[in-house]
Design a protein around this motif. Structure first.
Motif, PDB file in Angstrom:
ATOM      1  N   ASP A  15      -8.771  16.289 -18.973  1.00 54.12           N
ATOM      2  CA  ASP A  15      -7.827  16.890 -18.022  1.00 54.12           C
ATOM      3  C   ASP A  15      -6.552  16.069 -17.833  1.00 54.12           C
ATOM      4  OD1 ASP A  15      -9.682  18.972 -17.515  1.00 54.12           O
ATOM      5  OD2 ASP A  15     -10.733  17.683 -16.078  1.00 54.12           O
ATOM      6  N   LEU A  16      -6.506  14.885 -18.433  1.00 51.03           N
ATOM      7  CA  LEU A  16      -5.313  14.051 -18.310  1.00 51.03           C
ATOM      8  C   LEU A  16      -4.156  14.635 -19.104  1.00 51.03           C
ATOM      9  CD1 LEU A  16      -6.833  10.471 -18.659  1.00 51.03           C
ATOM     10  CD2 LEU A  16      -5.871  11.492 -16.587  1.00 51.03           C
ATOM     11  N   GLU A  17      -2.951  14.435 -18.599  1.00 51.59           N
ATOM     12  CA  GLU A  17      -1.733  14.888 -19.274  1.00 51.59           C
ATOM     13  C   GLU A  17      -0.686  13.789 -19.199  1.00 51.59           C
ATOM     14  OE1 GLU A  17      -0.420  18.466 -17.377  1.00 51.59           O
ATOM     15  OE2 GLU A  17      -2.329  19.509 -17.709  1.00 51.59           O
ATOM     16  N   ILE A  18       0.112  13.674 -20.253  1.00 46.08           N
ATOM     17  CA  ILE A  18       1.233  12.739 -20.253  1.00 46.08           C
ATOM     18  C   ILE A  18       2.133  13.063 -19.058  1.00 46.08           C
ATOM     19  CG2 ILE A  18       3.246  11.903 -21.548  1.00 46.08           C
ATOM     20  CD1 ILE A  18       0.551  11.280 -22.909  1.00 46.08           C
ATOM     21  N   GLY A  19       2.531  12.026 -18.360  1.00 45.92           N
ATOM     22  CA  GLY A  19       3.412  12.203 -17.200  1.00 45.92           C
ATOM     23  C   GLY A  19       2.699  12.288 -15.867  1.00 45.92           C
ATOM     24  N   MET A  20       1.364  12.489 -15.872  1.00 44.01           N
ATOM     25  CA  MET A  20       0.631  12.499 -14.600  1.00 44.01           C
ATOM     26  C   MET A  20       0.876  11.183 -13.888  1.00 44.01           C
ATOM     27  SD  MET A  20      -3.160  14.001 -15.197  1.00 44.01           S
ATOM     28  CE  MET A  20      -3.523  15.642 -14.609  1.00 44.01           C
ATOM     29  N   THR A  21       1.098  11.260 -12.580  1.00 49.56           N
ATOM     30  CA  THR A  21       1.408  10.072 -11.791  1.00 49.56           C
ATOM     31  C   THR A  21       0.627  10.106 -10.482  1.00 49.56           C
ATOM     32  OG1 THR A  21       3.649  10.042 -12.700  1.00 49.56           O
ATOM     33  CG2 THR A  21       3.282   8.741 -10.714  1.00 49.56           C
ATOM     34  N   ARG A  22       0.163   8.943 -10.061  1.00 51.53           N
ATOM     35  CA  ARG A  22      -0.484   8.797  -8.760  1.00 51.53           C
ATOM     36  C   ARG A  22       0.031   7.520  -8.116  1.00 51.53           C
ATOM     37  NH1 ARG A  22      -1.532  13.093 -10.276  1.00 51.53           N
ATOM     38  NH2 ARG A  22      -3.455  14.303 -10.147  1.00 51.53           N
ATOM     39  N   THR A  23       0.003   7.474  -6.767  1.00 51.94           N
ATOM     40  CA  THR A  23       0.505   6.319  -6.031  1.00 51.94           C
ATOM     41  C   THR A  23      -0.447   5.941  -4.901  1.00 51.94           C
ATOM     42  OG1 THR A  23       1.765   7.653  -4.452  1.00 51.94           O
ATOM     43  CG2 THR A  23       2.914   6.967  -6.462  1.00 51.94           C
ATOM     44  N   ALA A  24      -0.281   4.719  -4.438  1.00 51.03           N
ATOM     45  CA  ALA A  24      -0.940   4.250  -3.217  1.00 51.03           C
ATOM     46  C   ALA A  24       0.040   3.326  -2.506  1.00 51.03           C
ATOM     47  CB  ALA A  24      -2.236   3.513  -3.539  1.00 51.03           C
ATOM     48  N   ARG A  25      -0.003   3.358  -1.191  1.00 50.68           N
ATOM     49  CA  ARG A  25       0.899   2.532  -0.382  1.00 50.68           C
ATOM     50  C   ARG A  25       0.079   1.671   0.560  1.00 50.68           C
ATOM     51  NH1 ARG A  25       6.122   4.381  -0.461  1.00 50.68           N
ATOM     52  NH2 ARG A  25       6.398   6.395  -1.458  1.00 50.68           N
ATOM     53  N   LYS A  26       0.572   0.447   0.778  1.00 53.68           N
ATOM     54  CA  LYS A  26      -0.078  -0.448   1.721  1.00 53.68           C
ATOM     55  C   LYS A  26       0.934  -1.428   2.273  1.00 53.68           C
ATOM     56  CE  LYS A  26      -3.995  -3.552   2.377  1.00 53.68           C
ATOM     57  NZ  LYS A  26      -3.541  -3.756   3.707  1.00 53.68           N
ATOM     58  N   VAL A  27       0.902  -1.623   3.576  1.00 54.98           N
ATOM     59  CA  VAL A  27       1.677  -2.688   4.206  1.00 54.98           C
ATOM     60  C   VAL A  27       0.880  -3.980   4.029  1.00 54.98           C
ATOM     61  CG1 VAL A  27       2.608  -3.593   6.373  1.00 54.98           C
ATOM     62  CG2 VAL A  27       2.780  -1.140   5.865  1.00 54.98           C
ATOM     63  N   ILE A  28       1.515  -4.994   3.473  1.00 54.62           N
ATOM     64  CA  ILE A  28       0.864  -6.284   3.241  1.00 54.62           C
ATOM     65  C   ILE A  28       0.952  -7.106   4.521  1.00 54.62           C
ATOM     66  CG2 ILE A  28       0.856  -8.396   1.868  1.00 54.62           C
ATOM     67  CD1 ILE A  28       0.110  -5.824   0.284  1.00 54.62           C
ATOM     68  N   THR A  29      -0.197  -7.434   5.086  1.00 54.71           N
ATOM     69  CA  THR A  29      -0.250  -8.149   6.359  1.00 54.71           C
ATOM     70  C   THR A  29      -0.568  -9.628   6.147  1.00 54.71           C
ATOM     71  OG1 THR A  29      -2.619  -7.775   6.676  1.00 54.71           O
ATOM     72  CG2 THR A  29      -1.117  -6.035   7.480  1.00 54.71           C
ATOM     73  N   ASP A  30      -0.353 -10.411   7.190  1.00 55.64           N
ATOM     74  CA  ASP A  30      -0.754 -11.816   7.150  1.00 55.64           C
ATOM     75  C   ASP A  30      -2.254 -11.921   6.871  1.00 55.64           C
ATOM     76  OD1 ASP A  30       1.760 -13.000   7.662  1.00 55.64           O
ATOM     77  OD2 ASP A  30       1.526 -12.729   9.818  1.00 55.64           O
ATOM     78  N   ARG A  31      -3.028 -11.055   7.478  1.00 61.50           N
ATOM     79  CA  ARG A  31      -4.480 -11.074   7.261  1.00 61.50           C
ATOM     80  C   ARG A  31      -4.815 -10.810   5.794  1.00 61.50           C
ATOM     81  NH1 ARG A  31      -8.861  -7.344   7.592  1.00 61.50           N
ATOM     82  NH2 ARG A  31     -10.789  -8.411   8.172  1.00 61.50           N
ATOM     83  N   ASP A  32      -4.116  -9.853   5.158  1.00 63.99           N
ATOM     84  CA  ASP A  32      -4.341  -9.580   3.728  1.00 63.99           C
ATOM     85  C   ASP A  32      -4.100 -10.847   2.908  1.00 63.99           C
ATOM     86  OD1 ASP A  32      -4.820  -6.805   4.140  1.00 63.99           O
ATOM     87  OD2 ASP A  32      -2.674  -6.374   3.979  1.00 63.99           O
ATOM     88  N   ILE A  33      -3.004 -11.548   3.210  1.00 61.16           N
ATOM     89  CA  ILE A  33      -2.643 -12.759   2.468  1.00 61.16           C
ATOM     90  C   ILE A  33      -3.702 -13.844   2.685  1.00 61.16           C
ATOM     91  CG2 ILE A  33      -0.940 -14.621   2.292  1.00 61.16           C
ATOM     92  CD1 ILE A  33       1.191 -12.398   2.983  1.00 61.16           C
ATOM     93  N   GLU A  34      -4.139 -14.012   3.925  1.00 60.59           N
ATOM     94  CA  GLU A  34      -5.166 -15.010   4.219  1.00 60.59           C
ATOM     95  C   GLU A  34      -6.487 -14.671   3.525  1.00 60.59           C
ATOM     96  OE1 GLU A  34      -5.152 -14.894   8.480  1.00 60.59           O
ATOM     97  OE2 GLU A  34      -3.153 -15.806   8.591  1.00 60.59           O
ATOM     98  N   MET A  35      -6.876 -13.404   3.553  1.00 58.27           N
ATOM     99  CA  MET A  35      -8.132 -13.004   2.898  1.00 58.27           C
ATOM    100  C   MET A  35      -8.040 -13.164   1.384  1.00 58.27           C
ATOM    101  SD  MET A  35      -9.673  -9.816   5.176  1.00 58.27           S
ATOM    102  CE  MET A  35      -8.870  -8.632   4.171  1.00 58.27           C
ATOM    103  N   PHE A  36      -6.886 -12.817   0.801  1.00 59.11           N
ATOM    104  CA  PHE A  36      -6.718 -12.978  -0.645  1.00 59.11           C
ATOM    105  C   PHE A  36      -6.793 -14.458  -1.018  1.00 59.11           C
ATOM    106  CE2 PHE A  36      -4.683 -13.276  -4.732  1.00 59.11           C
ATOM    107  CZ  PHE A  36      -5.205 -12.182  -5.408  1.00 59.11           C
ATOM    108  N   ALA A  37      -6.198 -15.318  -0.206  1.00 59.33           N
ATOM    109  CA  ALA A  37      -6.270 -16.760  -0.462  1.00 59.33           C
ATOM    110  C   ALA A  37      -7.721 -17.225  -0.462  1.00 59.33           C
ATOM    111  CB  ALA A  37      -5.450 -17.525   0.578  1.00 59.33           C
ATOM    112  N   GLU A  38      -8.503 -16.731   0.473  1.00 62.09           N
ATOM    113  CA  GLU A  38      -9.914 -17.118   0.539  1.00 62.09           C
ATOM    114  C   GLU A  38     -10.688 -16.610  -0.674  1.00 62.09           C
ATOM    115  OE1 GLU A  38     -11.580 -19.233   2.610  1.00 62.09           O
ATOM    116  OE2 GLU A  38      -9.526 -19.644   3.244  1.00 62.09           O
ATOM    117  N   VAL A  39     -10.521 -15.356  -1.014  1.00 61.98           N
ATOM    118  CA  VAL A  39     -11.266 -14.769  -2.128  1.00 61.98           C
ATOM    119  C   VAL A  39     -10.860 -15.385  -3.460  1.00 61.98           C
ATOM    120  CG1 VAL A  39     -11.618 -12.631  -3.434  1.00 61.98           C
ATOM    121  CG2 VAL A  39     -11.737 -12.594  -0.949  1.00 61.98           C
ATOM    122  N   SER A  40      -9.564 -15.592  -3.651  1.00 65.02           N
ATOM    123  CA  SER A  40      -9.062 -16.076  -4.937  1.00 65.02           C
ATOM    124  C   SER A  40      -9.081 -17.601  -5.041  1.00 65.02           C
ATOM    125  CB  SER A  40      -7.631 -15.588  -5.153  1.00 65.02           C
ATOM    126  OG  SER A  40      -6.752 -16.226  -4.240  1.00 65.02           O
TER     127      SER A  40
END
Length: 148
Positions: A15-40
């Motif tokens: 069912d895929l076609e050339i040109g199909m596009t999808r998006t996701a949006r997220k506000v990057i928070t201080d908590r996201d940065i702190e959690m990423f630092a811990e995980v990574s």
């Protein structure tokens, strides 16, 4: 995530076609940065320490580049092609920083399909407003109805 409607699941290879596009949006928070630092285990002070970061070329804290890149993975794994997709490769070029509080929009677009090998090439990018902060390309193995 923002209030935009996101369809999760699977778009099968057939069912895929050339040109199909999808998006996701997220506000990057201080908590996201702190959690990423811990995980990574990436505790670079440019991400976590205001005083240190203010003295850098960025003149303030920035998010880990791979935190924003993770949103590309979310689009691929949840939307396009979606559930059952296997990542084979990803190139990334980081072109601008993302700061805490900024909204990142990850976009994934189908650019080629190899039906015989179930491989799909995807153009990937992340934006903050009109500024491209990451650009790249992914190669994935797409789920197929014939391989359920």
């Amino acid at each position: 995530m923002s209030t935009e409607t996101i369809t999760r699941g699977t778009i099968y290879l057939e069912d895929l076609e050339i040109g199909m596009t999808r998006t996701a949006r997220k506000v990057i928070t201080d908590r996201d940065i702190e959690m990423f630092a811990e995980v990574s285990t990436d505790h670079n002070p440019v991400h976590l320490n205001d005083e240190y970061a203010n003295a850098t070329m960025f003149k303030g804290r920035i998010a880990h580049g791979m935190l924003s890149a993770g949103l590309i993975s979310a689009v691929i794994g949840e939307q396009l092609p979606g559930h059952g997709t296997i990542y084979l490769g990803q190139s990334l070029k980081f072109t601008a920083p993302v700061r805490p509080g900024e909204e990142v929009c990850a976009e994934v677009k189908v650019v080629s399909i190899d039906h015989a090998r179930r491989r799909v090439t995807l153009e990937t990018r992340c934006l903050v407003g009109d500024t491209v902060v990451i650009k790249g390309e992914a190669l994935v193995l797409a789920p197929s109805r014939g391989n359920d």
